[in-house]
Design an enzyme around this catalytic site. Structure first.
Site, PDB file in Angstrom:
ATOM      1  N   ASP A  74       0.843  -1.191   0.000  1.00 31.12           N
ATOM      2  CA  ASP A  74       0.000   0.000   0.000  1.00 31.12           C
ATOM      3  C   ASP A  74       0.880   1.245   0.000  1.00 31.12           C
ATOM      4  O   ASP A  74       1.655   1.478   0.918  1.00 31.12           O
ATOM      5  CB  ASP A  74      -0.897   0.005   1.233  1.00 31.12           C
ATOM      6  CG  ASP A  74      -2.072   0.958   1.091  1.00 31.12           C
ATOM      7  OD1 ASP A  74      -1.833   2.118   0.718  1.00 31.12           O
ATOM      8  OD2 ASP A  74      -3.213   0.544   1.349  1.00 31.12           O
ATOM      9  N   SER A 124      -7.082   4.419  -1.428  1.00 34.65           N
ATOM     10  CA  SER A 124      -6.915   2.962  -1.410  1.00 34.65           C
ATOM     11  C   SER A 124      -8.211   2.203  -1.616  1.00 34.65           C
ATOM     12  O   SER A 124      -8.183   1.052  -2.065  1.00 34.65           O
ATOM     13  CB  SER A 124      -6.275   2.527  -0.090  1.00 34.65           C
ATOM     14  OG  SER A 124      -4.961   3.019   0.025  1.00 34.65           O
ATOM     15  N   HIS A 182      -9.837  -2.303   7.073  1.00 35.65           N
ATOM     16  CA  HIS A 182      -9.312  -1.131   6.379  1.00 35.65           C
ATOM     17  C   HIS A 182      -9.541  -1.278   4.881  1.00 35.65           C
ATOM     18  O   HIS A 182      -9.936  -2.342   4.391  1.00 35.65           O
ATOM     19  CB  HIS A 182      -7.823  -0.968   6.699  1.00 35.65           C
ATOM     20  CG  HIS A 182      -7.338   0.433   6.649  1.00 35.65           C
ATOM     21  ND1 HIS A 182      -6.296   0.841   5.841  1.00 35.65           N
ATOM     22  CD2 HIS A 182      -7.743   1.546   7.312  1.00 35.65           C
ATOM     23  CE1 HIS A 182      -6.073   2.126   6.015  1.00 35.65           C
ATOM     24  NE2 HIS A 182      -6.946   2.582   6.896  1.00 35.65           N
ATOM     25  N   THR A 184      -7.981  -1.613   1.867  1.00 32.75           N
ATOM     26  CA  THR A 184      -7.507  -2.642   0.931  1.00 32.75           C
ATOM     27  C   THR A 184      -8.072  -4.017   1.240  1.00 32.75           C
ATOM     28  O   THR A 184      -8.660  -4.660   0.354  1.00 32.75           O
ATOM     29  CB  THR A 184      -5.970  -2.668   0.897  1.00 32.75           C
ATOM     30  OG1 THR A 184      -5.490  -1.367   0.523  1.00 32.75           O
ATOM     31  CG2 THR A 184      -5.457  -3.693  -0.100  1.00 32.75           C
ATOM     32  N   GLU A 350      -1.343  -7.783   2.204  1.00 39.23           N
ATOM     33  CA  GLU A 350      -1.088  -6.349   2.119  1.00 39.23           C
ATOM     34  C   GLU A 350      -0.034  -5.891   3.116  1.00 39.23           C
ATOM     35  O   GLU A 350      -0.147  -6.160   4.319  1.00 39.23           O
ATOM     36  CB  GLU A 350      -2.371  -5.551   2.387  1.00 39.23           C
ATOM     37  CG  GLU A 350      -2.150  -4.039   2.258  1.00 39.23           C
ATOM     38  CD  GLU A 350      -3.193  -3.197   2.965  1.00 39.23           C
ATOM     39  OE1 GLU A 350      -3.310  -2.000   2.613  1.00 39.23           O
ATOM     40  OE2 GLU A 350      -3.886  -3.717   3.868  1.00 39.23           O
ATOM     41  N   ASP A 355       2.131   2.683   3.605  1.00 36.21           N
ATOM     42  CA  ASP A 355       1.296   3.846   3.349  1.00 36.21           C
ATOM     43  C   ASP A 355       1.216   4.761   4.569  1.00 36.21           C
ATOM     44  O   ASP A 355       1.385   5.972   4.471  1.00 36.21           O
ATOM     45  CB  ASP A 355      -0.103   3.352   2.955  1.00 36.21           C
ATOM     46  CG  ASP A 355      -1.113   4.469   2.788  1.00 36.21           C
ATOM     47  OD1 ASP A 355      -1.050   5.173   1.768  1.00 36.21           O
ATOM     48  OD2 ASP A 355      -1.975   4.632   3.680  1.00 36.21           O
ATOM     49  N   HIS A 359       2.417   8.679   5.091  1.00 38.10           N
ATOM     50  CA  HIS A 359       1.467   9.739   5.440  1.00 38.10           C
ATOM     51  C   HIS A 359       1.994  10.649   6.547  1.00 38.10           C
ATOM     52  O   HIS A 359       1.618  11.813   6.628  1.00 38.10           O
ATOM     53  CB  HIS A 359       0.124   9.140   5.868  1.00 38.10           C
ATOM     54  CG  HIS A 359      -0.799   8.824   4.742  1.00 38.10           C
ATOM     55  ND1 HIS A 359      -1.223   9.774   3.835  1.00 38.10           N
ATOM     56  CD2 HIS A 359      -1.394   7.656   4.362  1.00 38.10           C
ATOM     57  CE1 HIS A 359      -2.042   9.207   2.957  1.00 38.10           C
ATOM     58  NE2 HIS A 359      -2.158   7.925   3.252  1.00 38.10           N
ATOM     59  N   HIS A 397      -1.233   2.591  -5.104  1.00 36.24           N
ATOM     60  CA  HIS A 397      -0.936   3.972  -5.503  1.00 36.24           C
ATOM     61  C   HIS A 397       0.456   4.301  -4.985  1.00 36.24           C
ATOM     62  O   HIS A 397       1.079   3.498  -4.281  1.00 36.24           O
ATOM     63  CB  HIS A 397      -1.964   4.944  -4.916  1.00 36.24           C
ATOM     64  CG  HIS A 397      -2.111   4.816  -3.418  1.00 36.24           C
ATOM     65  ND1 HIS A 397      -1.156   5.290  -2.538  1.00 36.24           N
ATOM     66  CD2 HIS A 397      -3.070   4.238  -2.653  1.00 36.24           C
ATOM     67  CE1 HIS A 397      -1.524   5.019  -1.296  1.00 36.24           C
ATOM     68  NE2 HIS A 397      -2.684   4.375  -1.337  1.00 36.24           N
ATOM     69  N   HIS A 482      -1.283  11.011  -1.161  1.00 34.79           N
ATOM     70  CA  HIS A 482      -0.860  10.016  -2.141  1.00 34.79           C
ATOM     71  C   HIS A 482      -0.249  10.703  -3.361  1.00 34.79           C
ATOM     72  O   HIS A 482      -0.388  11.909  -3.545  1.00 34.79           O
ATOM     73  CB  HIS A 482      -2.040   9.166  -2.591  1.00 34.79           C
ATOM     74  CG  HIS A 482      -2.622   8.334  -1.497  1.00 34.79           C
ATOM     75  ND1 HIS A 482      -3.821   7.690  -1.603  1.00 34.79           N
ATOM     76  CD2 HIS A 482      -2.157   8.030  -0.254  1.00 34.79           C
ATOM     77  CE1 HIS A 482      -4.081   7.031  -0.497  1.00 34.79           C
ATOM     78  NE2 HIS A 482      -3.083   7.225   0.341  1.00 34.79           N
TER      79      HIS A 482
END
Length: 566
Positions: A74, A124, A182, A184, A350, A355, A359, A397, A482
C-alpha cells in the site's frame, strides 16, 4: 419563412441549453466514459484479448493457475521500490544500489494507471476495488461502482476475486498489517458507500438501518464469512479489545491511526467462534496463539493482533505476547490454505503500513515495511509450487515522496542528497505532510542561532535516528497525500505473461480471473475446459509419437540389414 422560424427557434433552444449548462456548472469536468461497471468490464476484457494476441503464433499448451496470491504494497510507488531496495541492501551491510528485491526477477512487469473515476490522485478504497473486482470506481467507496448513492447500494455492488474463487471451491484468505476492515482488505469482501464505516459507530444515524458496517459484513455476509484465513489488526471494530503492551512513544499519530469502538455491545469474535463451534476453527490474538495452531489441519483461522493497525515492524513487540510479522502471517496463511485435495486457493497479502508511514513522513519506517513485504513475497515463493501459482506484486498507488539529489554511491539512503559544500538536505523528501513543521523553528526549539531569515532548523540539530523523526516536506499538511503516477506490477507463474505494457488498474483483476479460471474472464481461457486441455495435450503429443515410431522402424531396419550381411 418556415426556415427562418426554425432557425430562430433553434437559436433560442441553443441559448437556453447554454444557460442551463452554466447554471449547473458546465465547467465541472465530466468523464468521456460511462465509468459504470459495464464500461470497465469491457475495457479490461478488450485489453486482455489484445494481450492474448501477442502469443497467438506461439504454439503453447493452455495453462491455468491453481493458486493466486496478490501482494499489495500500500503506497509502494516507484520511489518506494527504489529506496526500499537500497535500504534492504544497506541494512545487510552492502552498498544497496545493486540489491535485488525478491520479485525483481519475476519474468513479467507492467505499469498500472491508478486514478479513480473522480480523482486524478486516488485513495486505497477505489484502487483496491479496481484491482480486486475489475471495476474502477470513485474515491472512498468499496466494492461498488461509481453509480453508488445512499439509496442504491445493492444495485451498485460488484463482486471480487474472493467471490470468484469461492464459487470455484477454492480456499480463500486475507493477510494485512492494517485493520482487517481497512480499505484494501475490505475491498475483498465488503460493499459500502464510505470506507470509514468500519464499525457501526462511524455510520450516520440516518443510515444505520440501511448500511451494515464493514466488520459485520466480514462476519455475516459472503464472501467474508466464508474466508478460511483472516490475519491482521482491528480488534476494536469487532468488540474484542485487549490491553495494549505497546510503548507510548510507539503509538503514532495521524488520520490513519484513528480507530472506532463498537457501540452495539456485540463481540463479533465470540459470535465467530460460536458460528464455527464444532468445526476446526481457531482465533488468535498474539504471536504465541498463532504459533500454537495446527496450521495444516485448521479449516478457519482468525487472527486479530492489535486493537488498531499492527505496529510498525521496526517497533513491534517480538515476544510471544506480541504481534507476528507480515512474513510470519503469510507463512501461516499459506499453510492453512494449501490442501492436497483442494481446487486451490486465492490469497491477498497487504503491506499496509508502508502507506501509513509515508502519510506521516516517517521514511525510515516506510522503507522497513517495504523490506518486510519483500520478505513475505520470498516466503511465499519458497512455499508454493511456482508452476501452478500465479504471484502478483503491485501497489495500489504511490506517495508524494521523492528520491533526489546527487548522493554518492553507497550513501545512506536515509541520509543527505547534496553535493559537497552545499547546504545539507535529505535524499528522501516529501512534497507535503507534517514533516514541514518538524523542520521549522518554534518556541520549544528556538536558539540563539535563529534569526529572522534563518527559519529552518539545521539537520545536524535534529535527532534523525529517532523513530518518530519525520523527513522534510515542502508544504504543511497533517497527513501527507498520495501520488498519482503509475505503479509497477510484477508477475510470475501461470498467467504472468498477461502482465505487459501500461494498463488500467482494473485489468489486474482480469489477469487473476483468466489465469485462475474464475470469474468473468474464465470463459476466455480454453485451459479452463478440462476436456479441451486433454485433447490439446493429446494433439500436441501426436507428432512426437509418430516421430518415435519412425525412429524405432529405422532402428529395427538397421538391425535386420546388419544381421543379413553377417
Amino acid at each position: 419563412m418556415c426556415q427562418c422560424v426554425l432557425l430562430l427557434l433553434s437559436g433560442l433552444l441553443f441559448v437556453l441549453i447554454c444557460d442551463i449548462d452554466r447554471a449547473q456548472g458546465a465547467s465541472v469536468y465530466k468523464s468521456p466514459n460511462l465509468d459504470d461497471a459495464r464500461f470497465w468490464r469491457r475495457n479490461a476484457e478488450t485489453y486482455l484479448k489484445k494481450v492474448l494476441t501477442y502469443d497467438k503464433n506461439r504454439r503453447m499448451i493452455p495453462s491455468k493457475a491453481k493458486n493466486i496470491i496478490i501482494f499489495v504494497g500500500d503506497g509502494m510507488g516507484i520511489a518506494s521500490l527504489s529506496t526500499g531496495r537500497i535500504f534492504k541492501g544497506q541494512r545487510a551491510g552492502r552498498s544497496g544500489e545493486e540489491e535485488q528485491l525478491s520479485f525483481d526477477n519475476f519474468p513479467n512487469t507492467g505499469m498500472s494507471k491508478t486514478y479513480n473515476t473522480d480523482r486524478q490522485v486516488p485513495d486505497s478504497a477505489g484502487t483496491a476495488t479496481a484491482m480486486f473486482s475489475g471495476i474502477k470506481t470513485k474515491y472512498g467507496v468499496l466494492g461498488v461502482d461509481y453509480t453508488i448513492t445512499e439509496t442504491n447500494l445493492e444495485a451498485a455492488k460488484v463482486s471480487s476475486f474472493i467471490d470468484w474463487a469461492q464459487a470455484e471451491g477454492k480456499r480463500t484468505g486475507i493477510v494485512t498489517t492494517t485493520r482487517v476492515t481497512h480499505a484494501t482488505p475490505a475491498a475483498c469482501y465488503a460493499h459500502t458507500i464510505n470506507r470509514n464505516y468500519e464499525c457501526g459507530a462511524k455510520i450516520p444515524v440516518h443510515l444505520k438501518n440501511r448500511i451494515k458496517d464493514i466488520a459485520r459484513q466480514m462476519m455475516e455476509d459472503a464472501p467474508g464469512k466464508n474466508l478460511n484465513v483472516v490475519l491482521g489488526g482491528g480488534r476494536n471494530h469487532f468488540g474484542a479489545s485487549m490491553p495494549s503492551h505497546l510503548k507510548p512513544e510507539y503509538q503514532f499519530q495521524g488520520a490513519m491511526e484513528k480507530t472506532c469502538i463498537r457501540t452495539d455491545g456485540r463481540n463479533l469474535v465470540e459470535e465467530w467462534k460460536q458460528r464455527w463451534n464444532g468445526t476446526n476453527a481457531v482465533y488468535a490474538w498474539k504471536t504465541f496463539d498463532l504459533k500454537a495452531v495446527e496450521l495444516e489441519k485448521v479449516e478457519h483461522l482468525l487472527g486479530l493482533f492489535n486493537d488498531d493497525h499492527l505496529s510498525y515492524d521496526s517497533v513491534r513487540d517480538r515476544s510471544p505476547d506480541g504481534e507476528p510479522s507480515l512474513s510470519e502471517m503469510t507463512e501461516a496463511a499459506i499453510k492453512v490454505l494449501q490442501r492436497p485435495d483442494s481446487p486451490g486457493f486465492a490469497l491477498m497479502v497487504e503491506g499496509g503500513r508502508i502507506d501509513h508511514a509515508h502519510h506521516q513522513n516517517h521514511a525510515h519506517l516506510a522503507l522497513a515495511e517495504v523490506v518486510e513485504l519483500d520478505k513475505a513475497v520470498e516466503t511465499a515463493i519458497n512455499m508454493v509450487d511456482l508452476d501452478e501459482t500465479l504471484i502478483i506484486v503491485t501497489a495500489d498507488h504511490s506517495h508524494a515522496m521523492t528520491f533526489n539529489g546527487y548522493p554518492d554511491r553507497g550513501n545512506d539512503i536515509l541520509g543527505f542528497g547534496n553535493r559537497p559544500n552545499a547546504t545539507p538536505y535529505e535524499t528522501i523528501t516529501y512534497a507535503n505532510g507534517p514533516g514541514f513543521l518538524q523542520h521549522r523553528w518554534n518556541s520549544s526549539v528556538l536558539t540563539e542561532e535563529a534569526t529572522d531569515w534563518a527559519t529552518w532548523i539545521k539537520l545536524n540539530q535534529l535527532n534523525r535516528s529517532d523513530v518518530t523523526y519525520r523527513h522534510l516536506s515542502a508544504f504543511p499538511l497533517p497527513d501527507e497525500t498520495h501520488g498519482g503516477e503509475d505503479v509497477a506490477v510484477f508477475a510470475s507463474g501461470p498467467g504472468a505473461n498477461l502482465v505487459r505494457g501500461t494498463f488500467e488498474q482494473n485489468y489486474i483483476a482480469y489477469v487473476m480471473s483468466y489465469a485462475g479460471c474464475m470469474g468473468p474472464a474464465k470463459r476466455l481461457n480454453v485451459a479452463c475446459d478440462n476436456d479441451f486441455r486433454q485433447e490439446f495435450t493429446k494433439a500436441s503429443s501426436a507428432p512426437r509419437i509418430v516421430c518415435s515410431i519412425a525412429l524405432v522402424i529405422v532402428f529395427l531396419h538397421a538391425i535386420v540389414e546388419l544381421v543379413r550381411r553377417m
